[in-house]
Design an enzyme around this catalytic site. Structure first.
Site, PDB file in Angstrom:
ATOM      1  N   GLU A   1       1.079  -0.530  -5.175  1.00 22.22           N
ATOM      2  CA  GLU A   1       0.129   0.554  -5.426  1.00 22.22           C
ATOM      3  C   GLU A   1       0.969   1.824  -5.500  1.00 22.22           C
ATOM      4  O   GLU A   1       1.340   2.415  -4.486  1.00 22.22           O
ATOM      5  CB  GLU A   1      -0.909   0.671  -4.304  1.00 22.22           C
TER       6      GLU A   1
ATOM      7  N   ASP B   1       0.823  -1.202   0.000  1.00 19.71           N
ATOM      8  CA  ASP B   1       0.000   0.000   0.000  1.00 19.71           C
ATOM      9  C   ASP B   1       0.862   1.260   0.000  1.00 19.71           C
ATOM     10  O   ASP B   1       1.943   1.299   0.597  1.00 19.71           O
ATOM     11  CB  ASP B   1      -0.885  -0.012   1.254  1.00 19.71           C
TER      12      ASP B   1
END
EC number: 2.4.1.18
Length: 663
Positions: free
Chosen positions: A371, A318
């Site tokens: 990401e 993330d």
């Protein structure tokens, strides 16, 4: 802990430090008990407290092991299930209770105590799955190209938040457990044709509204859904059903909760002391100090822990962009340049490379997904070539441009036609996953269905069907957030179930049927599923017709993946038919009118079968199409000597497979 253990820990190279720090069930000098160990180099004293000693700090002080910063004590007679914390006194004499950074199970908030447990005792039943994963793994060698070929396979991911995917209608406020969720989720993923599920962070976190992205227990599956053994059973069950499990991993930041990592020993231990480096501006959290050996080791071992103890098949990392740049979300003067005066966070970059190298070494075949929302170079380039070493990167640019286009009313789309074509300019600069994730349906953004540029639900559903078909046809692996597959109307909420009752309505069930069929085609057609990463797998047919809002492109299977269509290998007509069978033409039309007699040039003469039509009545459309197939005509178009004369229904994407070449 031995001297070697301590040396490797302080060096940041103790790759399985979770077997040493925290609470370890063990036998010492013939006596069973628990060894407690905590890293608190700036503490003046550390005690272990818990339900076994009445939470009395004086009962069990720990001893410092040399200059390592590690405090340790063996407590005989203890076993699994004991609740504990560390009481840490800083150099100013101030004492506070801290939960174990290496705790592998926790009680619910507000207690937040760690629980002694053994995460090595689960008896796994997924040997066949794990063996297949190992056999499919190859070295990420850029010389042979084998890594790219191994990764270029159908990967279709269903992103799930466990607490809100589905609940018992008779108990809507109760969360289903890992063991309740696993069979239902496996059944659904198999039915829908997804190859993997991606679980939003389930590492322990106190605040439901963080969706798991503000972690306080990096080594513990959340107690919300059951025990660590229950989570192992969850993964095991999905593996035995043929579904991979990807986990959201959050090494970019951690919350400021006083009971957890923040100011752990009275000083900025896990975080930077200077807020220009240690404060995350967007989320009010703290940034890890990636330059500190013990912190880097804590996080790297954590990545390996999930893969080893829970057989996780991939980590989606993330907020990578926030790790890469020192000035991320900061104004001038609010950040400190690196040693060369630049904005790149060199320590975080080195950390990401380090973790990806460890995963590749210890667990080949595990997917590494970033990401990353900027154009940072080499995110998916191999480590040997100077890249970050990820396998895939989320394609945020394609997502943004495509949603921008479909949100426009059809009459305005001709002015935004480049939103559909621009992505091909950088499509092969990285290895992409094409995504519509949870980020697109939160914070007032509305659902994907309601984003569509139309007034009424049936037309919005037609647009959404066209959008999904274009997504599955476009190069790149696939990810779709839960609820999107049946056109949920409401924006996602973490504290209630998806609106499954909508599937009784044709507009919603039609979208779900389409996603299921798209997955089936993606997994069965080599032109769609095995040529996502190679520019040879894509060819524009036409992207110039802005007034009609039509695009057409070709997907082509690699030579190795092309199916045989009969005939001897040396027969020219058989060779032509094999080549023909490797081609799929995609034609997308994005206005509300019917376009009759629309001509599209194709590179191969013969029969082109309509294998998918998003306007099919089966999906909630009108059924208008091309009678199942079209033969080419010897009329040049789009640079080809033959063409197809098509009927283009409103807001529709069509797939045509070339099946019969010239005889």
């Amino acid at each position: 802990m031995s001297a070697d253990d301590l040396h490797l820990f302080n060096e940041g190279t103790a790759h399985r430090i979770y077997d040493k720090l925290g609470a370890q069930l063990c036998v010492h000098e013939g006596v069973a008990g628990v060894s407690f160990a905590a890293w608190a180099p700036n503490a003046s004293q550390v005690w272990v407290v818990g339900d076994f000693n009445g939470w009395d700090g004086a009962a069990h002080p720990l001893r410092m092991l040399g200059s390592s910063g590690v405090w340790e004590r063996f407590v005989p007679g203890l076993g699994a299930g004991v609740l504990y914390k560390f009481q840490i006194c800083d150099r100013s004499g101030h004492s506070q209770l801290k939960t174990d950074p290496y705790g592998q199970s926790f009680e619910a908030a507000p207690g937040n105590a760690a629980i002694v447990c053994d995460t090595r005792s689960y008896q796994w039943g997924d040997a066949e799955w794990m063996q297949a994963r190992r056999e499919g793994a190859v070295s990420r060698s850029s010389e042979s190209g084998a890594a790219r070929e191994t990764l270029d396979r159908p990967i279709s991911i269903y992103e799930v938040h466990l607490g809100s995917w589905r609940r018992d209608p008779s108990e809507p406020d109760r969360l289903l457990s890992y063991r309740e969720l696993a069979p239902q989720l496996a059944d659904y993923a198999v039915e829908m044709g997804f190859t993997h599920v991606e679980i939003m962070p389930i590492a322990e976190h106190p605040f439901d509204g963080s969706w798991g992205y503000q972690v306080t227990g990096f080594y513990a599956p959340s107690q919300r859904y059951g025990t660590p053994e229950d989570f192992a059973w969850f993964v095991d069950h999905l593996h035995q059903r043929g579904v991979g499990v990807i986990l959201d991993w959050v090494p970019a930041h951690f919350p400021r909760d006083a009971f957890a990592l923040a100011q752990f020993d009275g000083t900025a231990l896990y975080e930077h002391a200077d807020p220009r480096q240690g404060a995350h501006m967007d989320w009010g959290t703290l940034i890890f100090n990636y330059g500190r050996n013990e912190v880097r080791g804590f996080l790297a071992a954590n990545a390996l822990f999930w893969l080893e103890r829970y057989h996780i098949d991939g980590l989606r990392v993330d907020a990578v962009a926030s790790m890469l740049y020192l000035d991320y979300s900061r104004a001038s003067g609010e950040w400190i340049p690196n040693q060369y005066g630049g904005r790149e966070n060199l320590e975080a970059i080195a950390f990401l490379k380090h973790v990806n190298g460890l995963i590749e070494h210890y667990h080949p075949g595990v997917l590494r997904i970033a990401e990353e929302s900027t154009s940072f170079p080499g995110v998916t380039r191999p480590l040997a070539e100077g890249g970050l070493g990820f396998d895939f990167k989320w394609n945020m640019g394609w997502m943004h441009d495509t949603l921008h286009y479909f949100a426009k009313e059809p009459v305005h789309r001709k002015w935004h036609h480049n939103d559909l074509s621009f992505g091909m300019l950088y499509q092969y600069s990285e290895q992409f996953i094409t995504v519509f994730s949870h980020d697109e349906v939160v914070h007032g953004k509305g659902s994907l269905l309601l984003k569509m540029g139309a007034e009424h639900i049936p037309e919005k559903a037609a647009n959404l069907r066209a959008l999904y078909a274009h997504m599955w046809a476009w190069p790149g692996k696939k990810l779709l957030f839960m609820g999107g597959e049946f056109a949920q109307s409401a924006e996602w909420s973490h504290n209630r179930s998806l609106d499954w009752h909508l599937c009784q309505y044709a507009d919603h069930e039609g979208v779900r049927r389409l996603v299921r069929d798209l997955n089936q085609l993606y997994r069965s057609e080599p032109a769609l599923g095995t040529s996502d990463l190679s520019p040879e797998g894509f060819q524009w047919l036409a992207c110039y017709d802005t007034d009609a809002s039509v695009i057409a492109y070709l997907r082509k299977a690699s030579a190795a993946a092309r199916p045989s269509v009969g005939g001897a290998g040396g027969d020219a007509s058989a060779q032509s038919r094999r080549s023909c069978a490797a081609l799929i033409a995609i034609v997308g039309h994005f206005t509300p009118v019917v376009r009759e007699h629309y001509r599209v040039g194709v590179p191969q003469a013969g029969l082109w079968r309509e294998i998918l039509n998003t306007n099919s009545a089966h999906y909630g459309g009108s059924g208008l199409g091309n009678d199942g197939a079209r033969h080419t005509e010897p009329i040049p178009a789009d640079g080809h000597p033959q063409s197809l004369l098509l009927t283009l229904p409103p807001h529709t994407v069509l797939f045509f497979r070339c099946e019969v070449g010239p005889q």
